[in-house]
Design a protein around this motif. Structure first.
Motif, short mmCIF file in Angstrom:
data_model
loop_
_atom_site.label_atom_id
_atom_site.label_comp_id
_atom_site.label_asym_id
_atom_site.label_seq_id
_atom_site.Cartn_x
_atom_site.Cartn_y
_atom_site.Cartn_z
N ASN A 57 0.98 -1.16 0.23
CA ASN A 57 -0.18 0.01 0.03
C ASN A 57 0.92 1.40 -0.46
N GLU A 58 1.95 1.23 0.60
CA GLU A 58 2.74 2.14 0.70
C GLU A 58 3.52 2.73 -0.56
N ALA A 59 4.07 1.53 -1.28
CA ALA A 59 4.40 1.68 -2.53
C ALA A 59 3.20 2.37 -3.50
N GLU A 60 2.23 1.84 -3.25
CA GLU A 60 1.18 1.97 -4.18
C GLU A 60 0.61 3.61 -4.00
N ILE A 61 0.76 4.00 -2.86
CA ILE A 61 0.57 5.56 -2.23
C ILE A 61 1.52 6.23 -2.99
N GLN A 62 2.88 5.85 -3.13
CA GLN A 62 4.05 6.71 -3.60
C GLN A 62 3.81 6.72 -4.99
N ARG A 63 3.44 5.75 -5.59
CA ARG A 63 3.26 5.55 -7.05
C ARG A 63 2.13 6.81 -7.63
N LEU A 64 0.96 6.62 -6.77
CA LEU A 64 -0.24 7.62 -7.09
C LEU A 64 0.30 8.88 -6.98
N GLU A 65 0.91 9.46 -5.88
CA GLU A 65 1.65 10.79 -5.48
C GLU A 65 2.43 11.16 -6.74
N GLU A 66 3.41 10.29 -7.10
CA GLU A 66 4.27 10.69 -8.17
C GLU A 66 3.34 10.71 -9.65
N GLN A 67 2.45 10.01 -9.61
CA GLN A 67 1.60 10.28 -10.95
C GLN A 67 0.84 11.61 -10.93
N LEU A 68 0.49 12.30 -9.64
CA LEU A 68 -0.38 13.08 -9.62
C LEU A 68 0.71 14.32 -9.70
N SER A 69 1.76 14.24 -9.46
CA SER A 69 2.73 15.43 -9.57
C SER A 69 3.04 15.62 -11.07
N ILE A 70 2.77 14.48 -12.07
CA ILE A 70 2.90 14.62 -13.22
C ILE A 70 1.82 15.35 -14.00
N ASN A 71 0.48 14.58 -13.58
CA ASN A 71 -0.52 15.28 -13.92
C ASN A 71 -1.74 15.42 -13.10
N ALA A 72 -1.61 16.56 -12.41
CA ALA A 72 -2.78 17.05 -11.40
C ALA A 72 -4.17 16.80 -11.70
N PHE A 73 -4.43 16.72 -13.03
CA PHE A 73 -5.82 16.58 -13.26
C PHE A 73 -6.51 15.10 -13.69
N ASP A 74 -5.63 14.17 -13.02
CA ASP A 74 -6.04 12.60 -13.29
C ASP A 74 -6.86 12.50 -11.89
N TYR A 75 -8.23 12.44 -12.43
CA TYR A 75 -9.47 12.43 -11.50
C TYR A 75 -9.22 11.05 -10.72
N ASN A 76 -9.18 10.08 -11.42
CA ASN A 76 -9.21 8.61 -11.04
C ASN A 76 -7.91 8.26 -10.18
N CYS A 77 -6.96 8.95 -10.37
CA CYS A 77 -6.03 8.90 -9.39
C CYS A 77 -6.03 9.67 -8.15
N HIS A 78 -6.69 10.58 -8.08
CA HIS A 78 -7.02 11.33 -6.82
C HIS A 78 -7.91 10.17 -6.15
N LEU A 79 -9.05 9.88 -6.74
CA LEU A 79 -9.86 9.07 -6.01
C LEU A 79 -9.18 7.77 -5.22
N ASP A 80 -8.28 7.05 -6.19
CA ASP A 80 -7.49 5.90 -5.69
C ASP A 80 -6.72 6.28 -4.54
N LEU A 81 -5.77 7.45 -4.37
CA LEU A 81 -4.87 7.98 -3.51
C LEU A 81 -5.85 8.17 -2.14
N ILE A 82 -6.85 8.62 -2.32
CA ILE A 82 -7.86 9.09 -0.94
C ILE A 82 -8.09 7.55 -0.55
N LYS A 83 -8.64 6.84 -1.38
CA LYS A 83 -9.28 5.50 -0.77
C LYS A 83 -8.17 4.77 0.07
N LEU A 84 -6.88 4.79 -0.71
CA LEU A 84 -5.67 3.99 -0.05
C LEU A 84 -5.34 4.78 1.46
N LEU A 85 -5.28 5.99 1.59
CA LEU A 85 -4.94 6.59 2.73
C LEU A 85 -5.94 6.69 3.52
#
Length: 945
Positions: free
Chosen positions: A60-88
């Motif tokens: 889960n920690e690795a996935e959280i880090q991956r999602l945060e990196e993805q959002l740093s590249i594309n902040a407008f990725d809606y589904n990435c925001h949802l997945d990150l919030i769910k994991l956190l």
């Protein structure tokens, strides 16, 4: 119901104790290995369980880090925001969770579910009064995104928890009143808010009652009367609104009230009941419809618009947008209504802001937002900031950037006082014009390979401002000189635009100079420019000017006519060559068939062969020539050749050399042993036509029956064979029921023995010439991407893995040829336009297996072939401006022949698979009406040669 408030008060009072208990429990949960945790005393089984938990936690920690990196590249990725919030939330990372929700809310309006989860988490942690204020602020943000009855009800209930603070009762009443204003008219969910408000006032009434046996003081008596009147007023207000189950509310009022219900209240109640009957069909339609219910909401909106109640119109729009927040047209209609009818600043600007946050890729919504802010006199710095946000919104077409720049420049122009020679606003306008030109040249052209402004409309408007408003004709001429150097000098309309500007604000000398240059450079309509020059000299010029103009125009037109004649000769020569080639191919086919027939008749059964050939030859000549595809082996027929019964026994493609053992077997097969496949057109509704099958398929009846039995009971399979007994690659599949045939169409493009099988309805095109079987859209689809340049080895799974990082992929279609070989093209369908637009931004120009791919919104070009010009005629010149589409520059499909010299074009036959067949070119001689021949006559004529 009477105990509802008490239960809520007990809940709120216990919230602090519960939070403290949770905190104490968390303190007990220390990491493994800590001396206080007693980790050393765990047995072996517990140790294994703990190890599994640690592995899952690391994942889960690795996935959280991956999602945060993805959002740093594309902040407008809606589904990435949802997945990150769910994991956190799952991991209990409260600080990071709060930060993630905050970032998402800044970019997107949050849905009702996300807000409720966030609010409930914050309520659990809020124990002190300062923390309660933060929760109140969060509620205020939540109710602004969408109108949600559940959030308002949660807000009201939470505010009851602060009733003991100073002004607590008035705050609760304020929240309830705002909630009723927002959603109190909601037909299906409004009743809950009214009842909650009444129960709150009833609880206040009970606390104001004097102790049993005591006599109330005058102050207490006055407070009791006042509280009773509040409850009466709430009942009367509710009963005047059409709400679901309002009969129960009326019965409750009768039971509660010690006095008879007033006549006015009864009258309003009956009127509301009548209105409710009108609303019920629309509410029932919404209840039974599937998401997104856009058509049902639109019907409801139309009904409310006719009624004309602003509050109800606003509510139904908000309800529709809550379920269709990614539909730009719905936002545009709502904002237009608010702009023209309500004109309330806070309401209008809030709706515009939510529109661009939901659909940032739609330039029209940004333009309307800028206009609304200007209309309501918003500060200039805020408008400029909003314009900068629009530039970063990621529009999907180059022309969108031209439109947003033009809207902003119009706004800046309206700020300038042109009575002053110089001002800060004028300098800002000129600076913005300069930046716009540079932005389109650098940023937009680099991304789209075009500026989106080929006619330089922004520079034209700049020149008009300088000439008309600033009296700076010198600057206007410089701008027009720059416009002409960008490839616009060959268009007559551009020169005439400049001439009109000089005519209005310049002088005759510059007008004459511009027209002389136009005569020299114009290539589309030189006659028009020549006529304008002669008109100028006829009115204002001297004799020398007239002579010079006449000489120049005559020389120019002479060169133009010479060029047109050469172009016409070239076109005529090409047309003649094509005609000769077609005639040669036709003769070669006829001679080849005649020789084959002559050889076969010598073997025996000559009379029978002649009879068969008579029908077959005639059928072949009625068809267009068969087309052969590279890499397919046997010749493949067009779908049009396959679709009607009379065209099924035409010429086959070139045969491969057979094995000697097979040659003897085929030679022994007589044509009379091959039954003709007859089709009953009355059974078209239960029959499908299957084509593009492998010619080497063994036992096609057995193979296809196994395949199609999953759709329903198969009555008969009729494969079509050639005269030599080989399978032609297509057949008819007849079902017992029509629904089975319809279900069988879903097997279209399924791969069978390495080739995509085509399944289409069985339709006679002689009776239905307009029938099309192409199953895919040929128009703009903003939620679908067109990807080109893919490596041929790229699989569907690999492409899906690449695309799903930008949104939910609904479907992927790799484009193949008839043999099933990939063409390096694909269509990717996303759930909505937002995801597709983001995918274009991130994937266009990406390198996949050393191939640079191109990604664009799916917008197939129109497939039209130009008419062939008649020999000896001059071509028509193209329209002055090229046509541009979503993927860049298009091409005009016009002949270069003058309109007066055009002849009627030959009809173009379009096959069902999208391929176009031209009719044969004709010679320049007047055509004679040929004698009509039957198929049999034509076959006999060839056999005599």
């Amino acid at each position: 119901k009477r105990g509802w408030l008490r239960r809520e008060l007990h809940k709120m009072a216990a919230a602090g104790a519960e939070a403290a208990a949770v905190a104490a429990e968390e303190e007990k949960r220390l990491p493994e290995g800590d001396p206080e945790s007693g980790g050393d005393s765990e047995d072996e089984g517990d140790s294994d369980s703990s190890g599994d938990g640690e592995d899952e936690e690391k994942e889960n920690e690795a996935e959280i880090q991956r999602l945060e990196e993805q959002l740093s590249i594309n902040a407008f990725d809606y589904n990435c925001h949802l997945d990150l919030i769910k994991l956190l939330r799952q991991e209990g990372e409260l600080i990071k969770l709060r930060r993630a929700r905050q970032k998402m809310s800044e970019l997107f309006p949050l849905t009702e579910e996300i807000w409720l989860d966030w609010l409930k988490d914050e309520i659990k942690m809020a124990s002190e009064s300062s923390e309660r204020e933060k929760v109140y602020e969060l509620f205020e943000r939540a109710v602004k995104d969408y109108i949600c009855p559940e959030i308002w009800l949660e807000y009201a209930q939470y505010s009851i928890g602060g009733i003991g603070q100073e002004g607590g009762i008035e705050k609760v009443r304020s929240v309830f009143e705002r909630a009723l204003t927002a959603v109190g008219l909601h037909v299906t969910k409004g009743t809950a808010l009214w009842e909650a408000y009444r129960e709150f006032e009833n609880a206040i009434l009970e606390t104001a009652q004097p102790a049993p046996g005591s006599i109330p003081s005058p102050e207490q008596q006055q407070m009791l009367c006042s509280q009773l009147e509040k409850i009466h007023t709430l009942f009367r207000r509710q009963l005047g609104i059409p709400l679901l189950d309002m009969e129960a509310s009326y019965a409750e009022y009768e039971e509660w009230s010690e006095e008879p219900i007033p006549e006015a209240t009864i009258k309003n109640y009956k009127k509301a009941l009548q209105q409710l009957e009108k609303y019920k069909p629309y509410e029932e339609a919404l209840l039974g419809a599937e998401t997104p219910k856009l058509a049902e909401y639109q019907a409801y909106i139309d009904f409310e618009m006719k009624a004309g109640d602003p509050a109800r119109i606003q509510l139904i729009y908000e309800r529709a947008l809550a379920e269709n927040c990614l539909v730009p047209d719905l936002w545009a209609r709502y904002n237009q209504y608010l702009d023209r009818q309500l004109k309330v600043k806070e309401l209008v600007l809030s709706a515009h802001d939510r529109a661009v946050r939901n659909c940032p890729w739609t330039v029209g919504l940004w333009i309307r937002y800028l206009l609304a802010m200007e209309r309501h006199r918003v500060d200039h710095s805020i408008i400029s900031e909003m314009f900068e946000k629009a530039l970063n919104a990621g529009f999907i077409q180059a022309t969108d950037y031209v439109e947003i720049w033009q809207a902003y420049l119009d706004y800046l122009r309206r700020r300038v006082d042109f009575t002053q020679d110089s001002s800060k606003e004028l300098e800002e306008l000129r600076s913005a014009f300069t930046r716009a030109v540079e932005y389109l040249k650098q940023e937009v052209e680099e991304r789209f390979s075009e500026s989106g402004d080929p006619s330089c409309t922004i520079m034209q408007n700049w020149a008009r401002v300088e000439a008309r408003l600033c009296n700076n004709m010198q600057k206007a001429r410089e701008l027009w000189d720059n416009i002409m150097t960008k490839g616009n000098a060959k268009y007559a309309n551009m020169w005439l635009e400049y001439y009109n500007l000089e005519r209005a604000h310049g002088d005759t000398q510059h007008c004459r100079k511009a027209l002389h240059r136009a005569v020299q450079c114009t290539s589309d309509y030189p006659e028009h420019v020549c006529e304008v020059l002669l008109t100028l000299e006829r009115i204002e010029g001297t004799l020398e000017d007239w002579d010079a103009a006449v000489q120049k125009t005559e020389n120019r037109l002479a060169r133009v006519n010479e060029q047109r004649a050469k172009a016409a000769e070239k076109e005529a020569a090409l047309a003649k060559q094509e005609e000769e080639k077609a005639e040669q191919r036709k003769q070669a086919r006829a001679e080849k068939k005649a020789s084959k027939k002559a050889k076969k008749t010598k073997i025996g059964d000559k009379r029978k062969a002649d009879d068969d050939d008579e029908g077959e030859w005639g059928q072949e000549e009625a068809e267009q020539p068969s087309k052969k595809h590279k890499g397919d082996g046997d010749g493949l027929l067009l779908e049009e050749d396959m679709e009607v019964e009379t065209g099924l026994f035409g010429r086959s493609g070139a045969d491969k050399p057979d094995h000697p053992a097979n040659q003897k077997e085929k030679a022994s097969t007589s044509r009379k042993d091959i039954p003709k496949v007859l089709h009953d057109s009355s059974k078209d509704n239960v029959t499908v036509f299957v084509s593009n099958l492998s010619y080497t398929m063994a036992n096609p009846e057995v193979k296809l029956k196994e395949l199609f039995e999953s759709c329903g009971e198969v009555t008969e399979i009729r494969p079509v064979f050639s005269n030599k007994g080989t399978f032609r690659g297509y057949c008819y599949v007849e079902f017992k029921e029509e629904k089975s045939a319809l279900q069988a169409l879903g097997l279209d493009r399924q791969v069978v023995e390495g080739r995509p099988m085509f399944v289409s309805p069985c339709v006679d095109k002689n009776k239905n010439p307009d029938f099309k079987v192409f199953r895919y859209s040929t128009t703009l689809e903003k939620h679908k991407l067109f990807i080109s340049g893919l490596p041929f080895s790229c699989t569907k799974e690999e492409l899906e893995e690449l695309c799903k990082a930008h949104g939910n992929v609904k479907d992927i279609r790799l484009v193949t040829n008839r043999a099933g070989k990939p063409k390096g093209l694909a269509y990717v369908e996303y759930e909505n336009e937002a995801q597709a637009s983001q995918a274009v931004l991130k994937m266009d120009g990406l390198t996949v297996k050393e191939h640079v791919i191109k990604v664009a919104i799916s917008n197939p070009p129109l497939r039209r072939l130009p008419d062939k010009p008649e020999a000896g005629k001059a071509p028509q010149f193209a329209v002055p401006r090229p046509v541009y589409g979503a993927r860049g520059k298009g091409r005009t499909q016009l002949s270069m022949m003058p309109r007066a010299l055009q002849r009627q074009s030959h009809p173009v036959a379009k096959a069902e698979n999208g391929m176009v067949q031209n009719s044969p070119a004709t010679s320049s001689k007047p055509p004679e009406e040929p004698k009509k021949m039957s198929n049999a006559d034509f076959a006999k004529m060839l056999l005599k040669k």
